[in-house]
Scaffold this motif. Sequence first.
Motif, PDB file in Angstrom:
ATOM      1  N   TYR A 161      -5.843   4.359  -8.329  1.00 45.39           N
ATOM      2  CA  TYR A 161      -6.006   3.125  -7.565  1.00 45.39           C
ATOM      3  C   TYR A 161      -7.275   3.140  -6.726  1.00 45.39           C
ATOM      4  O   TYR A 161      -7.884   2.086  -6.501  1.00 45.39           O
ATOM      5  CB  TYR A 161      -4.775   2.870  -6.695  1.00 45.39           C
ATOM      6  N   LYS A 162      -7.683   4.310  -6.289  1.00 46.19           N
ATOM      7  CA  LYS A 162      -8.948   4.386  -5.544  1.00 46.19           C
ATOM      8  C   LYS A 162     -10.118   4.052  -6.461  1.00 46.19           C
ATOM      9  O   LYS A 162     -11.051   3.352  -6.059  1.00 46.19           O
ATOM     10  CB  LYS A 162      -9.150   5.768  -4.931  1.00 46.19           C
ATOM     11  N   VAL A 209      -0.841   4.728  -1.431  1.00 46.55           N
ATOM     12  CA  VAL A 209      -2.251   4.617  -1.800  1.00 46.55           C
ATOM     13  C   VAL A 209      -3.048   4.093  -0.609  1.00 46.55           C
ATOM     14  O   VAL A 209      -2.485   3.551   0.342  1.00 46.55           O
ATOM     15  CB  VAL A 209      -2.451   3.664  -2.998  1.00 46.55           C
ATOM     16  N   GLU A 210      -4.353   4.258  -0.688  1.00 55.18           N
ATOM     17  CA  GLU A 210      -5.241   3.713   0.338  1.00 55.18           C
ATOM     18  C   GLU A 210      -6.159   2.694  -0.319  1.00 55.18           C
ATOM     19  O   GLU A 210      -6.971   3.028  -1.187  1.00 55.18           O
ATOM     20  CB  GLU A 210      -6.067   4.827   0.988  1.00 55.18           C
ATOM     21  N   LEU A 211      -6.003   1.446   0.071  1.00 55.77           N
ATOM     22  CA  LEU A 211      -6.777   0.360  -0.520  1.00 55.77           C
ATOM     23  C   LEU A 211      -7.692  -0.257   0.525  1.00 55.77           C
ATOM     24  O   LEU A 211      -7.298  -0.428   1.672  1.00 55.77           O
ATOM     25  CB  LEU A 211      -5.844  -0.718  -1.085  1.00 55.77           C
ATOM     26  N   ASN A 212      -8.879  -0.603   0.109  1.00 55.63           N
ATOM     27  CA  ASN A 212      -9.830  -1.262   1.005  1.00 55.63           C
ATOM     28  C   ASN A 212     -10.181  -2.659   0.484  1.00 55.63           C
ATOM     29  O   ASN A 212      -9.830  -3.662   1.091  1.00 55.63           O
ATOM     30  CB  ASN A 212     -11.091  -0.404   1.172  1.00 55.63           C
ATOM     31  N   ASP A 233     -10.077   0.377  -6.829  1.00 53.48           N
ATOM     32  CA  ASP A 233     -10.467  -0.261  -5.578  1.00 53.48           C
ATOM     33  C   ASP A 233     -11.976  -0.168  -5.349  1.00 53.48           C
ATOM     34  O   ASP A 233     -12.614  -1.150  -4.944  1.00 53.48           O
ATOM     35  CB  ASP A 233      -9.713   0.391  -4.419  1.00 53.48           C
ATOM     36  N   ASP A 234     -12.555   0.994  -5.630  1.00 55.27           N
ATOM     37  CA  ASP A 234     -14.008   1.160  -5.490  1.00 55.27           C
ATOM     38  C   ASP A 234     -14.744   0.237  -6.463  1.00 55.27           C
ATOM     39  O   ASP A 234     -15.760  -0.383  -6.102  1.00 55.27           O
ATOM     40  CB  ASP A 234     -14.412   2.617  -5.756  1.00 55.27           C
ATOM     41  N   GLU A 267       0.820  -1.222   0.000  1.00 56.59           N
ATOM     42  CA  GLU A 267       0.000   0.000   0.000  1.00 56.59           C
ATOM     43  C   GLU A 267       0.848   1.264   0.000  1.00 56.59           C
ATOM     44  O   GLU A 267       0.509   2.266   0.635  1.00 56.59           O
ATOM     45  CB  GLU A 267      -0.946   0.018   1.200  1.00 56.59           C
ATOM     46  N   PRO A 300      -2.627   7.765  -6.812  1.00 51.88           N
ATOM     47  CA  PRO A 300      -3.533   7.400  -5.713  1.00 51.88           C
ATOM     48  C   PRO A 300      -5.000   7.447  -6.111  1.00 51.88           C
ATOM     49  O   PRO A 300      -5.788   6.555  -5.732  1.00 51.88           O
ATOM     50  CB  PRO A 300      -3.214   8.438  -4.633  1.00 51.88           C
ATOM     51  N   ARG A 301      -5.401   8.453  -6.889  1.00 56.24           N
ATOM     52  CA  ARG A 301      -6.795   8.560  -7.332  1.00 56.24           C
ATOM     53  C   ARG A 301      -7.147   7.403  -8.260  1.00 56.24           C
ATOM     54  O   ARG A 301      -8.264   6.855  -8.203  1.00 56.24           O
ATOM     55  CB  ARG A 301      -7.021   9.889  -8.063  1.00 56.24           C
ATOM     56  N   GLU A 354      -1.382  13.299  -7.133  1.00 55.57           N
ATOM     57  CA  GLU A 354      -2.586  12.561  -6.726  1.00 55.57           C
ATOM     58  C   GLU A 354      -3.109  11.654  -7.824  1.00 55.57           C
ATOM     59  O   GLU A 354      -4.077  10.911  -7.606  1.00 55.57           O
ATOM     60  CB  GLU A 354      -3.688  13.547  -6.303  1.00 55.57           C
TER      61      GLU A 354
END
Length: 449
Positions: free
Chosen positions: A235-236, A26-29, A239-240, A23, A232-233, A229
């Motif tokens: 990958y978000k 980035v922020e992954l869920n 991820d979404d 990670e 990161p954007r 950004e």
Amino acid sequence: MRNLRKIFFLGLDSAPPKILYDEYGVELNAFKEVAQESEKYILKTCHPPITIPAWMVMFTGKTPGELGIYGFRHRKPGDVKQSYIVNSTYIRAPTIWETLSKKGCKVGVMGVPPTFPPKPVNGFMISDFTTPGPEKNYTWPPWLKKELEEKFGSYIFDVVYRSEDKESVMREVFNMTEQHLNIVKYLLQKKEWDLFIYVEIGVDRIHHAFWKYFDKDHPRYTYHPQYSEAIPRFYKMLDDWFAEIRNILPKDAVTIIASDHGIKPMKGAFVINQWLEENGYLKLRERPAKPGQDLDESIIDWDSTIAWAWGGYYSRLFINLKDREPRGIVGREEYEDVVKQLRGDLEKVRGPNGEKWDNKAYMPRELYNEVRGDPPDLMIYIDNLNWRPAGTIGWETNYLPENDRGPDDAEHDWNGIFLIHDPEETLTKEFKGVIKIEEVCRKLSDLIL
């Protein structure tokens, strides 16, 4: 024969372990949750570590030598600049989806390079970024094209990512990938499939265009309020979308996430043809008219030239061999000694400040048990892929701070990702080790058959 459990294969072109597993930045869920419950590997990619041939190595289990594919383009024997672009007709080995189609499995394939022109399968196919344009027939069955265009508009295969207009690059990569994600979501729900393979090239494009704004380890790291950004954007967004996909997939479906290679900072470009000239291997009839000029056969003194090279993420070097090249001067009896000398000289090349480099030069036969197609005489990696070989000439130095073909922040890396998420098995968070890219096809076959 039909597969009892569905398998969804998500290919993220050039995704590195430091992002998907660590990670980094980035922020992954959804990805993080799946990765924590998966059988995880570091994927060791092939020689050369580039999109073509890597995905086909993965899905055939054959080496680039067996496939006869050493990159996106190949030299026509006897020519310097003339080349041909690899497409699906060059893939002679059976792919995993062709094998499964013959066994009665329903397959869906989207975006795997190179699958243009699309070949018949027991299911559906949408070709990849090598497709010349949306006016071509890029689907199987052919009528799927009209169905998709009515719902999603003209299909976007690729974008221009080596551009100074970063805002346009960012907008176009996001638009292309969003279209692809929506199409996958549609196909998952509307079509019949047992194995669905989807490769997204947008991941690679966003990396190459914005890596120096993202990776703080990059030697030219530059903070920018928008560009930093972009990754990161991106990958978000993935991820979404992946969170939505997980709700669409059957509860017992197996999910596989993989990349064909990794990514890392490009420190600069090494002007290999100028180096060849300086060291007596290449002789020019005239001086380059301007910096960044392509090496053209008309300016080469063939009677005094031993070798020349192509640039790229790795370099392909060609010997001016008698009876193979139109004006070859190197005899067959000299060939091995010339290659040996070239290899030794290249591996001694140091960096711009005299620093030791980890250069490697291989003859294809040293890497592959079988060598087909139109291979180079030497495959060259500069400083373990930290520097890109530049094929152009006319520069004041052999060390360029950036790519010679337009803005490009990243080089490919040997390590990618490979994970298997099976909701019916309790898997540990520990790594299983390294898996070679050519072993993935067997792994897939075992899972399905």
